[in-house]
Design an enzyme around this catalytic site. Structure first.
Site, PDB file in Angstrom:
ATOM      1  N   GLY A 193      16.111  44.083  -2.091  1.00 54.69           N
ATOM      2  CA  GLY A 193      16.064  45.084  -3.152  1.00 54.69           C
ATOM      3  C   GLY A 193      17.276  45.984  -3.174  1.00 54.69           C
ATOM      4  O   GLY A 193      17.528  46.710  -2.223  1.00 54.69           O
ATOM      5  N   SER A 194      18.059  45.970  -4.233  1.00 57.67           N
ATOM      6  CA  SER A 194      19.307  46.694  -4.227  1.00 57.67           C
ATOM      7  C   SER A 194      19.940  46.696  -5.614  1.00 57.67           C
ATOM      8  O   SER A 194      19.306  46.362  -6.602  1.00 57.67           O
ATOM      9  CB  SER A 194      20.260  46.075  -3.199  1.00 57.67           C
ATOM     10  OG  SER A 194      20.174  44.664  -3.256  1.00 57.67           O
TER      11      SER A 194
END
Length: 232
Positions: A193-194
């Site tokens: 997640g980024s």
């Protein structure tokens, strides 16, 4: 004709997947051996399969080849959703106003990062920081991040910023100063997640809108004003 895409597991995920398989097997085997079948063992096995499938999906590493016009084009670095397009000041590499184009990756997206342009890497730096949600605007400056400055073949200079999120605890950057950048090659990987921000010259033509879905190494997101570059 659609480009052929070969799927493999990213090298960043190999050890994690092996370790996870061993751990899940160690949990499941005793349950099947020593507990009454089939409800509890079946539930545990189903949960284990879902968990393993999720992590396996995360570390997918498609081999992609961009077949469109390359000169003067900017291609998305990542799979995800466009969450911001705005004029900002980029003070680390460009040291000028730029258009920031941000793409957010959910945990379900491929997390390999591609070079957005063909050119030469001129700057690479890693910055420690916080782990706020990558969706927040201040994540660009407050979160753990890596910055890559690239001069495109057409002469334009851009900044690529890998940003960690609330779940992402490790940014991997393969790019190094002096390297030849290619749209078909990986510049790095972000785990769980980024977000990736592109900082482009203010006269760049943006080809996507907020909410659009992009695919790393395949989706054209911008076009440089090459006429102005030639006249400089």
């Amino acid at each position: 004709m659609k480009p052929k895409i070969k799927i493999k597991i990213h090298r960043e995920g190999t050890n994690i997947l092996i370790l996870l398989f061993v751990v899940l097997a160690a949990l499941n085997v005793p349950v099947w051996l020593f507990m009454p079948p089939y409800l509890l063992p079946g539930i545990l096995s189903l949960i284990s399969l879902v968990v393993y499938s999720f992590v396996f999906n995360f570390f997918r590493c498609p081999q992609r080849h961009y077949r469109g016009q390359r000169h003067g084009m900017v291609v998305s670095s990542v799979d995800g959703r466009v969450v911001a397009i705005e004029k900002v000041y980029e003070g680390e590499y460009l040291k000028s106003e730029a258009i920031m184009l941000s793409v957010f990756m959910s945990p379900l997206n491929v997390h390999a990062n591609w070079f957005p342009v063909d050119g030469t890497v001129e700057y690479v730096a890693h910055h420690s920081g916080r782990f706020l949600s990558a969706y927040l605007p201040k994540a660009s400056t407050d979160n753990e991040r890596s910055t890559i400055g690239i001069q495109a073949d057409c002469g334009a200079r851009i900044t690529v910023r890998q940003i960690a999120g609330a779940m992402a605890r490790r940014i991997v950057t393969y790019a190094y100063k002096g390297e030849e950048a290619s749209i078909d090659e990986h510049l790095g990987f972000i785990k769980f997640g980024s977000r990736v921000d592109l900082y482009l010259p203010v006269d760049t033509e943006i080809l996507v809108n907020i909410g659009d879905i992009t695919r790393g190494g395949l989706t054209p997101v911008a076009r440089f004003n090459t006429t102005s570059k030639k006249s400089q």
